[in-house]
Design an enzyme around this catalytic site. Structure first.
Site, mmCIF file in Angstrom:
data_model
loop_
_atom_site.group_PDB
_atom_site.id
_atom_site.type_symbol
_atom_site.label_atom_id
_atom_site.label_comp_id
_atom_site.label_asym_id
_atom_site.label_seq_id
_atom_site.Cartn_x
_atom_site.Cartn_y
_atom_site.Cartn_z
ATOM 1 N N SER A 180 -11.975 4.880 -8.843
ATOM 2 C CA SER A 180 -12.584 3.889 -7.955
ATOM 3 C C SER A 180 -13.770 3.192 -8.619
ATOM 4 O O SER A 180 -14.408 3.730 -9.531
ATOM 5 C CB SER A 180 -13.063 4.561 -6.667
ATOM 6 O OG SER A 180 -11.987 5.120 -5.963
HETATM 7 N N1 SAH Z 1 -11.240 9.729 -5.720
HETATM 8 C C1 SAH Z 1 -10.706 9.076 -6.887
HETATM 9 C C2 SAH Z 1 -9.845 7.900 -6.522
HETATM 10 C C3 SAH Z 1 -8.483 8.015 -7.088
HETATM 11 S S1 SAH Z 1 -7.333 6.777 -6.499
HETATM 12 C C4 SAH Z 1 -11.860 8.703 -7.820
HETATM 13 O O1 SAH Z 1 -12.884 9.355 -7.769
HETATM 14 O O2 SAH Z 1 -11.740 7.779 -8.631
HETATM 15 C C5 SAH Z 1 -6.662 7.580 -5.085
HETATM 16 C C6 SAH Z 1 -5.795 8.788 -5.331
HETATM 17 O O3 SAH Z 1 -5.220 9.153 -4.073
HETATM 18 C C7 SAH Z 1 -4.600 8.591 -6.273
HETATM 19 O O4 SAH Z 1 -4.711 9.460 -7.351
HETATM 20 C C8 SAH Z 1 -3.383 8.923 -5.390
HETATM 21 O O5 SAH Z 1 -2.364 9.614 -6.095
HETATM 22 C C9 SAH Z 1 -3.994 9.793 -4.316
HETATM 23 N N2 SAH Z 1 -3.246 9.876 -3.051
HETATM 24 C C10 SAH Z 1 -2.564 8.908 -2.393
HETATM 25 N N3 SAH Z 1 -2.031 9.381 -1.257
HETATM 26 C C11 SAH Z 1 -2.398 10.691 -1.171
HETATM 27 C C12 SAH Z 1 -2.153 11.728 -0.220
HETATM 28 N N4 SAH Z 1 -1.416 11.534 0.878
HETATM 29 N N5 SAH Z 1 -2.694 12.939 -0.442
HETATM 30 C C13 SAH Z 1 -3.449 13.177 -1.564
HETATM 31 N N6 SAH Z 1 -3.693 12.238 -2.500
HETATM 32 C C14 SAH Z 1 -3.186 11.006 -2.306
#
Ligand code: SAH
Length: 227
Positions: A75
């Site tokens: 993010s």
């Molecule tokens: N928190 C992260 C953001 C990663 S992007 C950071 O610090 O940068 C969001 C993530 O959510 C992705 O890796 C995606 O695979 C995950 N995701 C999407 N749907 C999900 C679900 N139902 N349960 C768990 N993870 C999920």
């Protein structure tokens, strides 16, 4: 960028300045005029360059999302900052994160609270994040692979919940929030602009919500059967 801890610290401090300006610019939406000193401290501490692929390290302290593989992103630092700040975390809190990605947000939370549980639906990313967080000594974070849509009933309830993928509001998460707790989540349909939304459960258990900011996150996947 010279590849030394000192230069990374310098660029990280610059990043925090840029984020702080962004926070001022968006204050009329978010209600946040300045990040708390605790959040600023956490952003200054966590080595974001260790949460991006090696070939993107030189971009790690720009205020933007970056690809982390598997079609996912780390993010934008400003978004991590504002979401973290809006939760008004206390040191004794137990926090649930949905969407671990490479683990950056989890590391920021780890500095601020007692315990972080984080769920990632892509097993390879969950493994990567768990290894990464462990090697950086973020020992109060527990990552598991699975569908965060259902929350983590075995260790609920949580003082705060942060959802870092956008979609429908998972009812299980609202029920796993403690009275007095807050949950932040990007709400909206896939492909559309989402609305970063702050839920609050009062001590009587009643929910209220406020739309904070238009945002665009990767989709919150629903319907995994691996757990
Ligand atoms: N928190 C992260 C953001 C990663 S992007 C950071 O610090 O940068 C969001 C993530 O959510 C992705 O890796 C995606 O695979 C995950 N995701 C999407 N749907 C999900 C679900 N139902 N349960 C768990 N993870 C999920």
């Amino acid at each position: 960028m010279a590849d030394s801890a000192e230069s990374y610290r310098f660029y990280r401090a610059k990043m925090v300045e840029v984020i702080s300006e962004n926070v001022i610019e968006t204050a009329s939406y978010t209600g946040v005029t300045a990040l708390s000193p605790q959040v600023v401290n956490a952003l200054k501490l966590v080595p974001r360059h260790k949460f991006v692929p090696d070939e993107l390290r030189n971009y790690a302290y720009e205020n933007r999302p970056l690809p982390i593989g598997h079609g996912q992103t780390i993010s934008q630092p400003y978004i991590v900052a504002i979401m973290t700040d809006l939760l008004e975390l206390q040191p004794e809190y137990v926090v649930l994160e949905i969407g671990t990605g490479s683990g950056y947000q989890a590391a920021v939370l780890s500095v601020l609270v007692d315990k972080v549980y984080s769920i990632e639906i892509i097993p390879a990313l969950a493994q990567y994040a768990a290894d990464n967080l462990q090697s950086l000594n973020y020992n109060n974070v527990i990552v598991r692979s699975g569908d965060g849509y259902k929350g983590w009933p075995e260790v609920a309830p949580f003082d705060s919940i942060i959802v870092t993928a956008g979609g429908k509001v998972p009812p299980a998460l609202l029920s796993q929030l403690k009275p007095g707790g807050k949950m932040i989540i990007p709400v909206g349909n896939e492909g559309a602009v989402q609305s970063l939304t702050l839920f609050e459960k009062n001590v009587e258990g009643q929910l209220s919500q406020r739309q904070v900011l238009p945002v665009r996150f990767v989709p919150l996947v629903e319907g995994d059967n691996s757990n």
